[in-house]
Motif scaffolding. Structure first.
Motif, PDB file in Angstrom:
ATOM      1  N   SER A 190    -125.055 -29.610  59.141  1.00 24.79           N
ATOM      2  CA  SER A 190    -124.860 -30.978  59.650  1.00 24.79           C
ATOM      3  C   SER A 190    -123.831 -30.910  60.777  1.00 24.79           C
ATOM      4  O   SER A 190    -122.690 -31.362  60.626  1.00 24.79           O
ATOM      5  N   PRO A 191    -124.187 -30.337  61.913  1.00 25.86           N
ATOM      6  CA  PRO A 191    -123.205 -30.079  62.973  1.00 25.86           C
ATOM      7  C   PRO A 191    -122.625 -31.308  63.652  1.00 25.86           C
ATOM      8  O   PRO A 191    -121.518 -31.251  64.193  1.00 25.86           O
ATOM      9  N   PHE A 192    -123.345 -32.423  63.646  1.00 29.20           N
ATOM     10  CA  PHE A 192    -122.891 -33.587  64.391  1.00 29.20           C
ATOM     11  C   PHE A 192    -122.140 -34.607  63.546  1.00 29.20           C
ATOM     12  O   PHE A 192    -121.841 -35.705  63.996  1.00 29.20           O
ATOM     13  N   ARG A 193    -121.860 -34.239  62.287  1.00 27.16           N
ATOM     14  CA  ARG A 193    -120.992 -35.079  61.457  1.00 27.16           C
ATOM     15  C   ARG A 193    -119.617 -35.087  62.132  1.00 27.16           C
ATOM     16  O   ARG A 193    -119.054 -34.051  62.467  1.00 27.16           O
ATOM     17  N   SER A 194    -119.079 -36.267  62.369  1.00 24.89           N
ATOM     18  CA  SER A 194    -117.863 -36.396  63.176  1.00 24.89           C
ATOM     19  C   SER A 194    -116.577 -36.293  62.370  1.00 24.89           C
ATOM     20  O   SER A 194    -116.552 -36.505  61.152  1.00 24.89           O
ATOM     21  N   ALA A 195    -115.496 -35.995  63.088  1.00 27.90           N
ATOM     22  CA  ALA A 195    -114.169 -35.971  62.475  1.00 27.90           C
ATOM     23  C   ALA A 195    -113.812 -37.359  61.961  1.00 27.90           C
ATOM     24  O   ALA A 195    -113.164 -37.503  60.921  1.00 27.90           O
ATOM     25  N   GLU A 196    -114.258 -38.387  62.671  1.00 23.84           N
ATOM     26  CA  GLU A 196    -113.982 -39.761  62.247  1.00 23.84           C
ATOM     27  C   GLU A 196    -114.645 -40.060  60.905  1.00 23.84           C
ATOM     28  O   GLU A 196    -114.057 -40.728  60.048  1.00 23.84           O
ATOM     29  N   SER A 197    -115.846 -39.573  60.699  1.00 25.52           N
ATOM     30  CA  SER A 197    -116.524 -39.797  59.413  1.00 25.52           C
ATOM     31  C   SER A 197    -115.798 -39.083  58.286  1.00 25.52           C
ATOM     32  O   SER A 197    -115.712 -39.586  57.160  1.00 25.52           O
ATOM     33  N   ILE A 198    -115.260 -37.915  58.568  1.00 22.90           N
ATOM     34  CA  ILE A 198    -114.480 -37.191  57.562  1.00 22.90           C
ATOM     35  C   ILE A 198    -113.230 -37.990  57.218  1.00 22.90           C
ATOM     36  O   ILE A 198    -112.854 -38.105  56.044  1.00 22.90           O
ATOM     37  N   ARG A 199    -112.598 -38.563  58.226  1.00 25.06           N
ATOM     38  CA  ARG A 199    -111.422 -39.410  57.979  1.00 25.06           C
ATOM     39  C   ARG A 199    -111.799 -40.634  57.149  1.00 25.06           C
ATOM     40  O   ARG A 199    -111.073 -41.029  56.223  1.00 25.06           O
ATOM     41  N   ARG A 200    -112.923 -41.247  57.460  1.00 24.31           N
ATOM     42  CA  ARG A 200    -113.372 -42.424  56.703  1.00 24.31           C
ATOM     43  C   ARG A 200    -113.627 -42.070  55.238  1.00 24.31           C
ATOM     44  O   ARG A 200    -113.329 -42.852  54.325  1.00 24.31           O
ATOM     45  N   ALA A 201    -114.203 -40.882  55.022  1.00 25.52           N
ATOM     46  CA  ALA A 201    -114.488 -40.449  53.651  1.00 25.52           C
ATOM     47  C   ALA A 201    -113.203 -40.319  52.853  1.00 25.52           C
ATOM     48  O   ALA A 201    -113.116 -40.777  51.700  1.00 25.52           O
ATOM     49  N   VAL A 202    -112.200 -39.716  53.445  1.00 20.74           N
ATOM     50  CA  VAL A 202    -110.926 -39.539  52.750  1.00 20.74           C
ATOM     51  C   VAL A 202    -110.249 -40.887  52.513  1.00 20.74           C
ATOM     52  O   VAL A 202    -109.663 -41.126  51.450  1.00 20.74           O
ATOM     53  N   LEU A 203    -110.343 -41.791  53.482  1.00 23.53           N
ATOM     54  CA  LEU A 203    -109.756 -43.122  53.315  1.00 23.53           C
ATOM     55  C   LEU A 203    -110.404 -43.853  52.142  1.00 23.53           C
ATOM     56  O   LEU A 203    -109.709 -44.481  51.330  1.00 23.53           O
ATOM     57  N   GLN A 204    -111.738 -43.765  52.032  1.00 18.74           N
ATOM     58  CA  GLN A 204    -112.426 -44.399  50.913  1.00 18.74           C
ATOM     59  C   GLN A 204    -112.042 -43.737  49.593  1.00 18.74           C
ATOM     60  O   GLN A 204    -111.845 -44.407  48.577  1.00 18.74           O
ATOM     61  N   TYR A 205    -111.919 -42.424  49.620  1.00 15.75           N
ATOM     62  CA  TYR A 205    -111.578 -41.663  48.414  1.00 15.75           C
ATOM     63  C   TYR A 205    -110.190 -42.045  47.907  1.00 15.75           C
ATOM     64  O   TYR A 205    -109.964 -42.137  46.701  1.00 15.75           O
ATOM     65  N   GLN A 206    -109.265 -42.298  48.824  1.00 19.39           N
ATOM     66  CA  GLN A 206    -107.900 -42.638  48.444  1.00 19.39           C
ATOM     67  C   GLN A 206    -107.827 -43.953  47.676  1.00 19.39           C
ATOM     68  O   GLN A 206    -106.877 -44.182  46.929  1.00 19.39           O
ATOM     69  N   GLN A 207    -108.817 -44.806  47.836  1.00 24.16           N
ATOM     70  CA  GLN A 207    -108.824 -46.094  47.132  1.00 24.16           C
ATOM     71  C   GLN A 207    -109.017 -45.904  45.631  1.00 24.16           C
ATOM     72  O   GLN A 207    -108.503 -46.684  44.829  1.00 24.16           O
ATOM     73  N   ASP A 208    -109.762 -44.853  45.254  1.00 22.31           N
ATOM     74  CA  ASP A 208    -110.011 -44.583  43.832  1.00 22.31           C
ATOM     75  C   ASP A 208    -110.499 -43.142  43.695  1.00 22.31           C
ATOM     76  O   ASP A 208    -111.676 -42.855  43.902  1.00 22.31           O
ATOM     77  N   VAL A 209    -109.599 -42.249  43.351  1.00 17.72           N
ATOM     78  CA  VAL A 209    -109.947 -40.827  43.283  1.00 17.72           C
ATOM     79  C   VAL A 209    -110.837 -40.480  42.098  1.00 17.72           C
ATOM     80  O   VAL A 209    -111.276 -39.333  41.963  1.00 17.72           O
ATOM     81  N   SER A 210    -111.093 -41.453  41.240  1.00 18.56           N
ATOM     82  CA  SER A 210    -111.994 -41.175  40.118  1.00 18.56           C
ATOM     83  C   SER A 210    -113.457 -41.287  40.553  1.00 18.56           C
ATOM     84  O   SER A 210    -114.359 -40.913  39.799  1.00 18.56           O
ATOM     85  N   CYS A 211    -113.683 -41.801  41.760  1.00 20.05           N
ATOM     86  CA  CYS A 211    -115.040 -41.970  42.275  1.00 20.05           C
ATOM     87  C   CYS A 211    -115.309 -41.021  43.432  1.00 20.05           C
ATOM     88  O   CYS A 211    -114.499 -40.912  44.354  1.00 20.05           O
ATOM     89  N   ALA A 212    -116.425 -40.342  43.391  1.00 17.66           N
ATOM     90  CA  ALA A 212    -116.811 -39.454  44.490  1.00 17.66           C
ATOM     91  C   ALA A 212    -117.245 -40.289  45.687  1.00 17.66           C
ATOM     92  O   ALA A 212    -117.678 -41.436  45.550  1.00 17.66           O
ATOM     93  N   VAL A 213    -117.111 -39.720  46.870  1.00 16.41           N
ATOM     94  CA  VAL A 213    -117.578 -40.353  48.104  1.00 16.41           C
ATOM     95  C   VAL A 213    -118.635 -39.442  48.705  1.00 16.41           C
ATOM     96  O   VAL A 213    -118.398 -38.240  48.899  1.00 16.41           O
ATOM     97  N   VAL A 214    -119.799 -39.996  48.996  1.00 17.04           N
ATOM     98  CA  VAL A 214    -120.915 -39.199  49.507  1.00 17.04           C
ATOM     99  C   VAL A 214    -121.564 -39.906  50.692  1.00 17.04           C
ATOM    100  O   VAL A 214    -121.788 -41.122  50.657  1.00 17.04           O
ATOM    101  N   SER A 215    -121.859 -39.162  51.745  1.00 19.15           N
ATOM    102  CA  SER A 215    -122.467 -39.755  52.932  1.00 19.15           C
ATOM    103  C   SER A 215    -123.948 -40.038  52.719  1.00 19.15           C
ATOM    104  O   SER A 215    -124.670 -39.238  52.118  1.00 19.15           O
ATOM    105  N   VAL A 216    -124.370 -41.200  53.209  1.00 14.47           N
ATOM    106  CA  VAL A 216    -125.772 -41.606  53.089  1.00 14.47           C
ATOM    107  C   VAL A 216    -126.232 -42.220  54.408  1.00 14.47           C
ATOM    108  O   VAL A 216    -125.425 -42.599  55.256  1.00 14.47           O
ATOM    109  N   THR A 217    -127.528 -42.331  54.555  1.00 16.46           N
ATOM    110  CA  THR A 217    -128.111 -42.975  55.718  1.00 16.46           C
ATOM    111  C   THR A 217    -129.313 -43.797  55.274  1.00 16.46           C
ATOM    112  O   THR A 217    -129.895 -43.522  54.218  1.00 16.46           O
TER     113      THR A 217
END
Length: 235
Positions: free
Chosen positions: A109-136
């Motif tokens: 997945s070469p075009f996954r952006s650094a911004e999306s990685i940051r968004r994933a971590v931000l969502q994860y920080q809200q509740d670490v008991s829940c996994a965060v997974v990218s979807v389309t």
């Protein structure tokens, strides 16, 4: 948070030989993922899991870490992502201590952006008991998908849903394989990345959802680069 990014890059690839170090644009495929993770500024380390010396050398050149070569039993076509990630996670934590989250970033997945990685971590920080997974969003709605039964076919969601107007169908999403983020304890317990309570990271840019697995996928990636001038897309 201490987030460990793991990039699985097996040497064997039957449909697209050598894909992980095949040059896309101006750098090897795996470099796109390593650089996006580094540029995100939210991961503690980027560790590559590979059984291939050439992949390991190139990964190190672009700033990735290789703790040890992947064991042979985890380098087969049937080896699952869970076993591969936990092997690296165990080895990393034994030396560097426990991490708060483990992120699986597939190099295909070469075009996954650094911004999306940051968004994933931000969502994860809200509740670490829940996994965060990218979807389309899906290109073909489940209501229009069928199972084959002998010489006939039956819609997965029933005949009534099949006649529903497209604008009246509930939006449907699919995993795109770009980002998986989960707590080590949850991963070890449920032995999978996606389960009840998983939080979706919706990606609307089709380029980020591209998963390169075949020569045809590679051609699509090359066209995307030419059309968008994506040298700095990871930023």
């Amino acid at each position: 948070m201490k987030i460990l990014a793991i990039v699985p890059a097996r040497g064997g690839s039957k449909r697209l030989p050598g894909k992980n170090i095949k040059v896309l644009g101006d750098r090897p495929l795996i470099a796109w993922t390593i650089e996006a993770a580094q540029q995100s500024g939210v991961v503690t380390d980027v560790v590559i899991s590979t059984d291939d010396v050439a992949i390991a050398d190139i990964a190190r050149t672009f700033g990735g870490s290789v703790l040890s070569m992947r064991p042979a039993h985890l380098a087969t076509d049937t080896a699952g992502s869970f076993d591969v990630v936990v092997q690296v996670l165990d080895e990393y934590e034994a030396v560097h201590g426990a991490v708060d989250g483990v992120m699986l970033l597939q190099p295909t997945s070469p075009f996954r952006s650094a911004e999306s990685i940051r968004r994933a971590v931000l969502q994860y920080q809200q509740d670490v008991s829940c996994a965060v997974v990218s979807v389309t969003a899906v290109t073909s709605h489940p209501a229009w998908c069928f199972r084959l039964e002998g010489s006939t076919m039956t819609p997965f969601l029933g005949w009534e849903r099949l006649s529903t107007r497209s604008q009246d169908l509930e939006p449907a999403f699919t995993l795109n394989g770009a980002i998986y983020l989960i707590a080590p304890s949850v991963l070890r317990e449920q032995k999978r990345f996606v389960g009840p309570g998983t939080v979706p990271l919706v990606m609307t840019d089709s380029r980020e959802s591209l998963d390169i697995d075949t020569p045809e996928d590679w051609d699509v990636a090359v066209r995307m680069l030419k059309q968008a001038g994506m040298r700095n897309h990871t930023s």
